[in-house]
Design a protein around this motif. Sequence first.
Motif, PDB file in Angstrom:
ATOM      1  N   LEU A 296     -72.444  -2.174  79.648  1.00  0.00           N
ATOM      2  CA  LEU A 296     -73.295  -2.459  78.495  1.00  0.00           C
ATOM      3  C   LEU A 296     -74.396  -1.419  78.327  1.00  0.00           C
ATOM      4  CD1 LEU A 296     -73.624  -6.350  78.762  1.00  0.00           C
ATOM      5  CD2 LEU A 296     -72.260  -5.028  77.133  1.00  0.00           C
ATOM      6  N   ALA A 297     -74.966  -0.959  79.425  1.00  0.00           N
ATOM      7  CA  ALA A 297     -76.012   0.062  79.330  1.00  0.00           C
ATOM      8  C   ALA A 297     -75.459   1.352  78.741  1.00  0.00           C
ATOM      9  CB  ALA A 297     -76.624   0.316  80.697  1.00  0.00           C
ATOM     10  N   GLY A 298     -74.293   1.781  79.216  1.00  0.00           N
ATOM     11  CA  GLY A 298     -73.703   3.006  78.696  1.00  0.00           C
ATOM     12  C   GLY A 298     -73.311   2.889  77.242  1.00  0.00           C
ATOM     13  N   CYS A 299     -72.699   1.771  76.871  1.00  0.00           N
ATOM     14  CA  CYS A 299     -72.270   1.576  75.486  1.00  0.00           C
ATOM     15  C   CYS A 299     -73.460   1.550  74.538  1.00  0.00           C
ATOM     16  CB  CYS A 299     -71.470   0.286  75.363  1.00  0.00           C
ATOM     17  SG  CYS A 299     -69.878   0.317  76.221  1.00  0.00           S
ATOM     18  N   THR A 300     -74.509   0.847  74.932  1.00  0.00           N
ATOM     19  CA  THR A 300     -75.703   0.777  74.081  1.00  0.00           C
ATOM     20  C   THR A 300     -76.340   2.146  73.908  1.00  0.00           C
ATOM     21  OG1 THR A 300     -76.120  -1.478  74.868  1.00  0.00           O
ATOM     22  CG2 THR A 300     -77.937  -0.343  73.787  1.00  0.00           C
ATOM     23  N   ALA A 301     -76.424   2.904  75.002  1.00  0.00           N
ATOM     24  CA  ALA A 301     -77.017   4.238  74.921  1.00  0.00           C
ATOM     25  C   ALA A 301     -76.192   5.154  74.024  1.00  0.00           C
ATOM     26  CB  ALA A 301     -77.135   4.838  76.320  1.00  0.00           C
ATOM     27  N   ALA A 302     -74.870   5.040  74.094  1.00  0.00           N
ATOM     28  CA  ALA A 302     -74.006   5.872  73.254  1.00  0.00           C
ATOM     29  C   ALA A 302     -74.221   5.571  71.780  1.00  0.00           C
ATOM     30  CB  ALA A 302     -72.545   5.654  73.635  1.00  0.00           C
ATOM     31  N   LEU A 303     -74.252   4.306  71.426  1.00  0.00           N
ATOM     32  CA  LEU A 303     -74.424   3.934  70.024  1.00  0.00           C
ATOM     33  C   LEU A 303     -75.822   4.286  69.519  1.00  0.00           C
ATOM     34  CD1 LEU A 303     -72.599   0.469  70.012  1.00  0.00           C
ATOM     35  CD2 LEU A 303     -71.796   2.630  69.017  1.00  0.00           C
ATOM     36  N   THR A 304     -76.810   4.087  70.359  1.00  0.00           N
ATOM     37  CA  THR A 304     -78.180   4.460  69.968  1.00  0.00           C
ATOM     38  C   THR A 304     -78.274   5.952  69.698  1.00  0.00           C
ATOM     39  OG1 THR A 304     -79.062   2.660  71.334  1.00  0.00           O
ATOM     40  CG2 THR A 304     -80.596   4.390  70.664  1.00  0.00           C
ATOM     41  N   THR A 305     -77.698   6.748  70.589  1.00  0.00           N
ATOM     42  CA  THR A 305     -77.712   8.201  70.395  1.00  0.00           C
ATOM     43  C   THR A 305     -76.975   8.589  69.125  1.00  0.00           C
ATOM     44  OG1 THR A 305     -77.729   8.503  72.797  1.00  0.00           O
ATOM     45  CG2 THR A 305     -77.121  10.407  71.454  1.00  0.00           C
ATOM     46  N   LEU A 306     -75.843   7.954  68.867  1.00  0.00           N
ATOM     47  CA  LEU A 306     -75.047   8.267  67.682  1.00  0.00           C
ATOM     48  C   LEU A 306     -75.875   8.148  66.412  1.00  0.00           C
ATOM     49  CD1 LEU A 306     -72.184   8.754  66.384  1.00  0.00           C
ATOM     50  CD2 LEU A 306     -71.995   6.245  66.299  1.00  0.00           C
ATOM     51  N   PHE A 307     -76.568   7.033  66.241  1.00  0.00           N
ATOM     52  CA  PHE A 307     -77.282   6.790  64.986  1.00  0.00           C
ATOM     53  C   PHE A 307     -78.617   7.526  64.915  1.00  0.00           C
ATOM     54  CE2 PHE A 307     -74.436   3.059  65.221  1.00  0.00           C
ATOM     55  CZ  PHE A 307     -73.796   3.219  63.998  1.00  0.00           C
TER      56      PHE A 307
END
Length: 497
Positions: A296-307
């Motif tokens: 969950l930490a990795g997925c959230t960080a990826a999506l946050t960085t994307l946007f």
Amino acid sequence: MASPGCSAEQLAPFFGPNTTNATAAADYICRQFSAVSDKFVDTSYAVDSTYLLFSAYLVFAMQLGFAMLCAGSVRAKNTMNIMLTNVLDAAAGGIFYYLFGFAFAFGAPSNGFIGRHFFGLKEIPSSLYDYSFFLYQWAFAIAAAGITSGSIAERTQFVAYLIYSSFLTGFVYPIVSHWFWSSDGWASASNTGNLLFGSGVIDFAGSGVVHMVGGIAGLYGALIEGPRIGRFDHAGRAVALRGHSASLVVLGTFLLWFGWYGFNPGSFFKILSPYSSGNYYGQWSAVGRTAVTTTLAGCTAALTTLFVKRLLSGHWNVTDVCNGLLSGFAAITAGCSVVEPWAAVICGFVAALVLIGCNKLADMVKYDDPLEAAQLHGGCGAWGVIFTALFAREKYVNEVYPGKPGRPYGLFMGGGWGLLAAHIIQILVIIGWVSMTMGPLFYVLHKLKLLRISPDDELAGMDLTRHGGFAYAYEDDSRLHGSPNGRIEVGTINTPS
């Protein structure tokens, strides 16, 4: 695993009066029960050892992930060089961790600063450690060295890689791991007889011990070397020297993601440990929870960085998203076993912002790190240490670190300031220790002219000047490209210098 007791003297009275030799019968039954009990104990050791070995293999597979990520993040003309450094991180690290590093880290009994037993694995296996534990810890040590190599890529002499990697894995990193992971360490959460601020440092899988150490070491190397030629123009503005293969970056990121399931859940060392007998909930549940928080930490960080990067640059950048994903993993590593899944989402969200902020700061001060390793592992690792001190749950802390009930836990979870104070101390001492060791090492290498390659070699690329070939060569009509033997080097085509 405790063995149930069986005594012939206690069992014999239960036989009826018609039994010829009740004592002998009772003794036979007890011996059979003891044999079965021993088999269960053996099975427990085998299951836990197999679990740790499998986790070690996953963590070692991260070296391939680092290699692919590094290769894709540099220009094609330096691909062979960076791949070779990743191989040597593992090879040199293996020898020096075997000779010295493991003993300095886990050589018990010892003092709070440094271990002093098990040099060259003498007296291993023992009641404390088996060979599987060494292999797992070696995989961690070379991960720290791999982080550093990314910061100084594309401009560092080969001999410097060998020297710093051996020193880091054989001395600098083991000392830090002794402080925070050994049962004798002065700040270890397992040192229940002398806990720092009543809690010790909860750095479960190494946001500080691994990521901060590797990131800060890379920071000093890159600062002393200076930026790559062409990284900043004459006006001081940042110029992107983009890596040559987004495909390799993505491949490396997925390999690291896969390996992180050995890095974090594997740090339990054991899986067959019930919290209460006959219950569905045990350490195997904590292992699963740790894998979930990591994800969950990795997925959230990826999506946050994307946007966020889309808002800042106007592009959907896959390389930025990959680094954002890894920032979440680096941050959650400290508290993955003691926080709730919802807290892991917060961890990943903030980690992405920390990475973006550190990259902005790096451009402002003209700091050049081809893989953003210092920003990602150093900055996000420090955030992970603080995050754990804020969100660690009391129940999970007592399960993962038994033997000291009532110890402080996360500040935001009602656990007081003790854990946060211990973690601030951890951040400060890691910065201080790595500064005192790796900083002078890189400075001496610089003064001896053993650190940075010449400008001509840097412009031509180290694959050609230092390794006698190219990573990418194709058979083609030499007349079209002016290259003898029809061999062309991809890195020389549209590759900025």
